[in-house]
Write an enzyme that holds these catalytic residues in place. Structure first.
Site, PDB file in Angstrom:
ATOM      1  N   ARG A  66       3.213   9.959  16.435  1.00 26.00           N
ATOM      2  CA  ARG A  66       3.436   8.933  17.457  1.00 26.00           C
ATOM      3  C   ARG A  66       3.017   7.551  16.946  1.00 26.00           C
ATOM      4  NH1 ARG A  66       1.147   9.742  23.060  1.00 26.00           N
ATOM      5  NH2 ARG A  66       2.530   7.995  23.462  1.00 26.00           N
ATOM      6  N   HIS A 115      -4.991   3.330  29.259  1.00 26.93           N
ATOM      7  CA  HIS A 115      -5.098   4.638  28.605  1.00 26.93           C
ATOM      8  C   HIS A 115      -5.506   4.522  27.137  1.00 26.93           C
ATOM      9  CE1 HIS A 115      -2.359   6.548  31.908  1.00 26.93           C
ATOM     10  NE2 HIS A 115      -3.578   6.313  32.323  1.00 26.93           N
ATOM     11  N   CYS A 126     -20.828  10.628  18.227  1.00 28.78           N
ATOM     12  CA  CYS A 126     -21.669   9.419  18.079  1.00 28.78           C
ATOM     13  C   CYS A 126     -20.934   8.143  18.467  1.00 28.78           C
ATOM     14  CB  CYS A 126     -22.200   9.306  16.655  1.00 28.78           C
ATOM     15  SG  CYS A 126     -20.933   8.848  15.449  1.00 28.78           S
ATOM     16  N   CYS A 146     -21.638  13.069  11.425  1.00 28.29           N
ATOM     17  CA  CYS A 146     -22.698  13.350  12.414  1.00 28.29           C
ATOM     18  C   CYS A 146     -22.539  14.743  13.030  1.00 28.29           C
ATOM     19  CB  CYS A 146     -22.655  12.299  13.524  1.00 28.29           C
ATOM     20  SG  CYS A 146     -21.266  12.520  14.653  1.00 28.29           S
ATOM     21  N   ASN A 208      12.907  -0.448  37.609  1.00 27.49           N
ATOM     22  CA  ASN A 208      13.072   0.917  37.083  1.00 27.49           C
ATOM     23  C   ASN A 208      14.514   1.341  37.345  1.00 27.49           C
ATOM     24  OD1 ASN A 208      12.830   3.838  36.725  1.00 27.49           O
ATOM     25  ND2 ASN A 208      10.632   3.552  36.936  1.00 27.49           N
ATOM     26  N   ALA A 226      13.949  -2.552  31.888  1.00 27.41           N
ATOM     27  CA  ALA A 226      12.969  -3.611  31.643  1.00 27.41           C
ATOM     28  C   ALA A 226      13.551  -4.697  30.728  1.00 27.41           C
ATOM     29  CB  ALA A 226      11.717  -3.008  31.011  1.00 27.41           C
TER      30      ALA A 226
HETATM   31  P1  OAD Z   1       6.984   8.656  32.774  1.00 28.16           P
HETATM   32  O1  OAD Z   1       7.750   9.338  31.690  1.00 28.16           O
HETATM   33  O2  OAD Z   1       6.339   9.489  33.810  1.00 28.16           O
HETATM   34  O3  OAD Z   1       7.944   7.630  33.537  1.00 28.16           O
HETATM   35  C1  OAD Z   1       8.784   6.742  32.826  1.00 28.16           C
HETATM   36  C2  OAD Z   1       9.531   5.885  33.837  1.00 28.16           C
HETATM   37  O4  OAD Z   1      10.252   4.916  33.132  1.00 28.16           O
HETATM   38  C3  OAD Z   1      10.534   6.666  34.693  1.00 28.16           C
HETATM   39  O5  OAD Z   1      10.359   6.338  36.064  1.00 28.16           O
HETATM   40  C4  OAD Z   1      11.892   6.167  34.190  1.00 28.16           C
HETATM   41  O6  OAD Z   1      12.878   6.115  35.209  1.00 28.16           O
HETATM   42  C5  OAD Z   1      11.532   4.768  33.721  1.00 28.16           C
HETATM   43  N1  OAD Z   1      12.422   4.204  32.697  1.00 28.16           N
HETATM   44  C6  OAD Z   1      13.142   4.838  31.740  1.00 28.16           C
HETATM   45  N2  OAD Z   1      13.786   3.961  30.964  1.00 28.16           N
HETATM   46  C7  OAD Z   1      13.461   2.719  31.431  1.00 28.16           C
HETATM   47  C8  OAD Z   1      13.810   1.385  31.042  1.00 28.16           C
HETATM   48  N3  OAD Z   1      14.608   1.154  30.006  1.00 28.16           N
HETATM   49  N4  OAD Z   1      13.300   0.361  31.761  1.00 28.16           N
HETATM   50  C9  OAD Z   1      12.482   0.582  32.811  1.00 28.16           C
HETATM   51  N5  OAD Z   1      12.112   1.821  33.228  1.00 28.16           N
HETATM   52  C10 OAD Z   1      12.601   2.874  32.544  1.00 28.16           C
HETATM   53  O7  OAD Z   1       5.934   7.694  32.031  1.00 28.16           O
HETATM   54  P2  OAD Z   1       4.646   6.973  32.618  1.00 28.16           P
HETATM   55  O8  OAD Z   1       4.827   6.601  34.045  1.00 28.16           O
HETATM   56  O9  OAD Z   1       4.285   5.909  31.648  1.00 28.16           O
HETATM   57  O10 OAD Z   1      -0.628   9.382  30.067  1.00 28.16           O
HETATM   58  O11 OAD Z   1       3.569   8.125  32.520  1.00 28.16           O
HETATM   59  C11 OAD Z   1       2.257   7.842  32.870  1.00 28.16           C
HETATM   60  C12 OAD Z   1       1.302   8.548  31.955  1.00 28.16           C
HETATM   61  O12 OAD Z   1       1.649   9.944  31.875  1.00 28.16           O
HETATM   62  C13 OAD Z   1       1.318   8.099  30.513  1.00 28.16           C
HETATM   63  O13 OAD Z   1       0.507   6.956  30.284  1.00 28.16           O
HETATM   64  C14 OAD Z   1       0.784   9.268  29.786  1.00 28.16           C
HETATM   65  C15 OAD Z   1       1.589  10.350  30.477  1.00 28.16           C
HETATM   66  O14 OAD Z   1       1.114  11.619  30.382  1.00 28.16           O
HETATM   67  C16 OAD Z   1      -1.455   9.889  29.159  1.00 28.16           C
HETATM   68  O15 OAD Z   1      -1.094  10.287  28.068  1.00 28.16           O
HETATM   69  C17 OAD Z   1      -2.871   9.931  29.621  1.00 28.16           C
END
Ligand code: OAD
Length: 238
Positions: A66, A115, A126, A146, A208, A226
């Site tokens: 990643r 995050h 540590c 450690c 979105n 976006a």
């Molecule tokens: P998700 O995969 O849950 O949601 C992504 C969102 O982006 C969806 O609602 C899509 O419709 C939207 N989307 C897709 N393409 C797009 C574009 N070009 N422009 C705008 N929106 C678009 O991802 P997150 O909401 O980021 O956490 O997920 C939240 C957290 O869950 C992440 O930070 C991660 C994950 O597990 C950790 O790893 C702790």
């Protein structure tokens, strides 16, 4: 869009909350939905303290991939538009759930990485840190001197958000006149609560292409991506 532009023009304080959809047009996959990372990968193996304790090499192999993908990616027009918007608003805060550093690379300044990020690893015992380059964490250096293990400096499921970052984000949500919620499914808490729970007066706008958990409750929904919509919004500001 006209409504939102007017609100932004009159706003003294703005909070933007972004998620992985923000970076979709930079070529990085989202987590949920078709083609999402959590469809082909098991979240509890890769993004939890238990998964790391069981198989740190597997976890680092994935995060190293990643990290390399993040570094190959470039900020898109949406990232740059948010950096420009910051220069037009006196009090602008950008809280991101993303760990890809693309907001930073686009020039955003008042950035809260809720995050964490993949620029550093830290020892789980540590707390010592080491910065990561394009190759990420060398597998033979996971074991720390450690007795602990170097882990990605990100927040996993079941872990609390960094305290200071969260306090700052909560305060920004509470004083915001406008909250922009961009590219997030708004299902992961507490981050999602910034859009809904900390403000009773902000104008909340979602950007979105799809319906989300909060669409029905926000003041304005702009269906589009976006990289397409954010530059148009910023250009429309007087
Ligand atoms: P998700 O995969 O849950 O949601 C992504 C969102 O982006 C969806 O609602 C899509 O419709 C939207 N989307 C897709 N393409 C797009 C574009 N070009 N422009 C705008 N929106 C678009 O991802 P997150 O909401 O980021 O956490 O997920 C939240 C957290 O869950 C992440 O930070 C991660 C994950 O597990 C950790 O790893 C702790």
């Amino acid at each position: 869009m006209k409504d939102l532009v007017e609100r932004l023009y009159g706003a003294r304080s703005v909070l933007a909350l972004t998620g992985s959809g923000m970076s979709a047009e930079s070529g990085l996959p989202t987590f949920r939905g078709v083609g999402g990372l959590w469809h082909s990968h098991r979240v509890e193996e890769l993004a939890s303290p238990d998964g790391f304790a069981r198989d740190p090499v597997l976890v680092w192999t994935w995060y190293n991939e990643r990290n390399a993908a993040h570094r190959r990616a470039r900020p898109n027009a949406g990232h740059y538009a948010l950096a420009t918007l910051e220069t037009a608003v006196r009090d602008f805060t950008l809280a991101t759930q993303n760990v890809d550093s693309l907001h930073l690379r686009a020039g955003s300044q008042n950035l809260i990485e809720l995050h964490g990020n993949l620029r550093e690893a830290r020892c789980d015992r540590c707390g010592e840190r080491r910065s990561l380059d394009a190759y990420g964490m060398p597998i033979d250096a996971i074991a720390h001197g450690c007795g602990g293990r170097m882990r990605p400096d990100i927040v996993w499921f079941g872990e609390a958000l960094p305290r200071e970052a969260w306090k700052k984000a909560e305060a920004a949500a509470a004083r915001a006149d406008v909250i922009l919620v961009i590219g997030t499914s708004a299902v992961v808490y507490p981050a999602a609560a910034l859009a809904t729970h900390y403000t009773s007066r902000a104008f909340v706008a979602e950007i979105n292409p799809e319906n989300t958990a909060i669409s029905a409750g926000v003041d304005c929904v702009l269906r589009g991506t976006a990289a397409e919509l954010l530059p148009r919004i910023v250009e429309a500001l007087p």
